[in-house]
Write an enzyme that holds these catalytic residues in place. Structure first.
Site, PDB file in Angstrom:
ATOM      1  N   TYR A  17      50.679  30.532  23.520  1.00 16.17           N
ATOM      2  CA  TYR A  17      50.508  30.799  22.091  1.00 16.17           C
ATOM      3  C   TYR A  17      51.641  30.170  21.278  1.00 16.17           C
ATOM      4  O   TYR A  17      52.158  30.771  20.343  1.00 16.17           O
ATOM      5  CB  TYR A  17      50.424  32.318  21.829  1.00 16.17           C
ATOM      6  N   TYR A 145      41.550  43.126  25.907  1.00 14.77           N
ATOM      7  CA  TYR A 145      41.983  41.756  26.180  1.00 14.77           C
ATOM      8  C   TYR A 145      41.442  41.341  27.541  1.00 14.77           C
ATOM      9  O   TYR A 145      41.683  42.019  28.542  1.00 14.77           O
ATOM     10  CB  TYR A 145      43.507  41.615  26.167  1.00 14.77           C
ATOM     11  N   ASP A 246      37.993  45.522  34.372  1.00 14.43           N
ATOM     12  CA  ASP A 246      39.014  44.488  34.438  1.00 14.43           C
ATOM     13  C   ASP A 246      40.337  45.158  34.828  1.00 14.43           C
ATOM     14  O   ASP A 246      40.993  45.761  33.993  1.00 14.43           O
ATOM     15  CB  ASP A 246      39.118  43.769  33.087  1.00 14.43           C
ATOM     16  N   LYS A 275      46.719  38.780  38.458  1.00 16.36           N
ATOM     17  CA  LYS A 275      48.147  39.057  38.231  1.00 16.36           C
ATOM     18  C   LYS A 275      48.924  39.448  39.503  1.00 16.36           C
ATOM     19  O   LYS A 275      49.359  38.565  40.212  1.00 16.36           O
ATOM     20  CB  LYS A 275      48.286  40.077  37.103  1.00 16.36           C
TER      21      LYS A 275
HETATM   22  C1  LIG Z   1      46.174  38.810  31.815  1.00 20.14           C
HETATM   23  C2  LIG Z   1      44.830  39.375  31.729  1.00 20.14           C
HETATM   24  C3  LIG Z   1      43.677  38.561  31.815  1.00 20.14           C
HETATM   25  C4  LIG Z   1      43.770  37.052  31.916  1.00 20.14           C
HETATM   26  O1  LIG Z   1      44.415  36.639  33.066  1.00 20.14           O
HETATM   27  P1  LIG Z   1      45.021  35.139  33.132  1.00 20.14           P
HETATM   28  O2  LIG Z   1      45.536  35.038  34.549  1.00 20.14           O
HETATM   29  O3  LIG Z   1      46.095  35.082  32.107  1.00 20.14           O
HETATM   30  O4  LIG Z   1      43.928  34.194  32.850  1.00 20.14           O
HETATM   31  C5  LIG Z   1      42.448  39.169  31.758  1.00 20.14           C
HETATM   32  N1  LIG Z   1      42.333  40.501  31.635  1.00 20.14           N
HETATM   33  C6  LIG Z   1      43.401  41.313  31.563  1.00 20.14           C
HETATM   34  C7  LIG Z   1      43.214  42.783  31.443  1.00 20.14           C
HETATM   35  C8  LIG Z   1      44.683  40.782  31.586  1.00 20.14           C
HETATM   36  O5  LIG Z   1      45.752  41.580  31.478  1.00 20.14           O
END
Ligand SMILES: *Cc1c(COP(=O)(O)O)cnc(C)c1O
Length: 424
Positions: A17, A145, A246, A275
């Site tokens: 960003y 997000y 997610d 992550k």
């Molecule tokens: C960080 C994140 C993503 C995206 O992951 P990237 O590896 O940055 O593409 C998607 N969903 C959640 C909840 C996240 O914290």
């Protein structure tokens, strides 16, 4: 690292960003070990961010290092189309063991965002295979997000996300207000009312509900009630809509449970992790689904996704090593201790008149301010205090590596209090 390296960087490299030239000062990292980053100006700072949730075991971990070194000597990469390898098989075994019983199938992708794309495609393909092609929309919550690629972006918070910038390009989905019942609050029926009404009227066109379980991360670090999540599951079942969790930010112990869905004892149909999956060593994500989903899709044909670096052996080997470390169970006490120490250390901030509230869940601590921070002013103050913290908007927050010591946690919390006080 010279000043001219930094100037070159600012001119030619985009940061997350960011702008070119970069509008913010950049801090060069020389090396990292345990919970510490060594900056090239000689300072050492305690990393409060785990490099965006990833480095749960800390940097330069001997077990992680060895696993990656061994894998490099055997093979760093091989295509996954038609070929397979032990690291992928072993990591899949571990993931299936860790996740609830109905989850049986794993798709490896390169990053969190791609995992979300795959999860969305999985849900859409599922309904197509069942002949219900009208079920091709998603329903989600504001304040979410889900990543930066098109599919994920389209379900990110419609106000603070990137919707305005990409109107007409993003697919249009349905939104309801963010979960209005805090983590410790008593859940009441009115909290779920809007969601229920929307689901009732839209279920014929909704393929799936997508949600970050318990913690909405980059969309505001908002913690909500497990009972709310439970109700979402019930309503999805009632209305024949799939549920995508997610867990990219929350997975692997961060909230005090291995997966955040365990707070509510619910099982999604599709689950994304990323992550911390590789202990932060390599980029890798996984989309896991129930046998019902994979069987339904595969009865009609293949899943329509297949990245070049799918199930990269180095990344999978790092994933297996990370699972080994997690399987000792040490993280359970570490995260519980971090939770307690973050409460102790950050609560004093709540007294400041610039602070709206302080909240903690597992190894996540948040100081929410009344006004957004001025990044160019606040960012350099953290290294001055011996820590690395990167706020966004009104949020000064941390999610340290699980291996952080009590002493370092105290330093981290004190630094946050000092910096927050300095902007009063
Ligand atoms: C960080 C994140 C993503 C995206 O992951 P990237 O590896 O940055 O593409 C998607 N969903 C959640 C909840 C996240 O914290």
């Amino acid at each position: 690292m010279t000043q001219s390296d930094l100037e070159f960087d600012a001119r030619h490299i985009w940061h997350p960003y960011g702008t070119t030239p970069s509008q913010y000062e950049l801090f060069a990292v020389e090396s990292a070990s345990g919970v510490r980053l060594r900056l090239s100006d000689g300072r050492e700072v305690i990393d409060g961010m785990s490099s965006w949730w990833c480095m749960v075991h800390g940097y330069n971990h001997p077990v992680m290092n060895q696993a990656v070194k061994d894998q490099v000597d055997s093979m760093s990469h091989v295509m996954f189309g038609g070929l397979t390898h032990k690291p992928a098989i072993e990591l899949t075994r571990r993931l299936i063991e860790l996740t609830p019983e109905p989850i049986k199938t794993v798709f490896f992708a390169d990053s969190g965002s791609v995992a979300v794309e795959v999860a969305i495609k999985m849900a859409m393909q599922y309904w197509q295979c069942k002949g219900e092609t009208h079920k091709n929309k998603l329903l989600t919550f504001k304040g979410g997000y889900f990543g930066d690629t098109t599919g994920g972006m389209a379900v990110c918070d419609p106000d603070s996300g990137m919707h305005q910038l990409f109107t007409g390009i993003l697919p249009e989905h349905h939104f309801v207000p963010r979960p209005g019942c805090g983590f410790d609050e008593t859940f009441e029926d009115h909290h779920i009312q809007t969601f229920r009404t929307e689901l009732e009227s839209l279920n014929h066109q909704v393929a799936a509900v997508i949600i970050e379980p318990i913690v909405q991360g980059a969309g505001g670090m908002h913690f909500y009630s497990p009972d709310f999540l439970k109700k979402v599951r019930e309503l999805c079942d009632e209305h024949d809509v799939l549920l995508i969790h997610d867990e990219i930010a929350t997975g692997f112990g961060r909230t005090g449970k291995m997966f955040a869905c365990e707070h509510a004892d619910v099982i999604p149909d599709i689950m994304c992790v990323g992550k911390a999956l590789t202990g932060g060593y390599m980029t890798l994500s996984a989309v896991m689904c129930t046998e019902e989903i994979s069987k339904t899709i595969c009865a009609s044909g293949p899943i329509m996704h297949g990245p070049t670096f799918m199930a990269n052996p180095l990344a999978c080997a790092a994933g297996v090593a990370s699972m080994d470390i997690l399987s000792t169970g040490a993280w359970i006490d570490q995260v519980a201790n971090i939770e307690k120490k973050l409460w102790d250390g950050l609560s004093p901030c709540a007294e400041l008149n610039t602070v709206d509230n302080v909240r903690v869940l597992g190894a996540i601590g948040v100081v929410e301010l009344k006004e957004p921070v001025v990044m160019s002013e606040i960012q350099p103050r953290f290294p001055e205090q011996g820590v690395w913290v990167r706020p966004f908007g009104k949020l000064v927050y941390v999610m340290p590596p699980y291996v952080i010591s009590d002493e370092d946690l105290e330093t981290l919390c004190k630094a946050i209090c000092t910096v927050v006080k300095s902007i009063s």
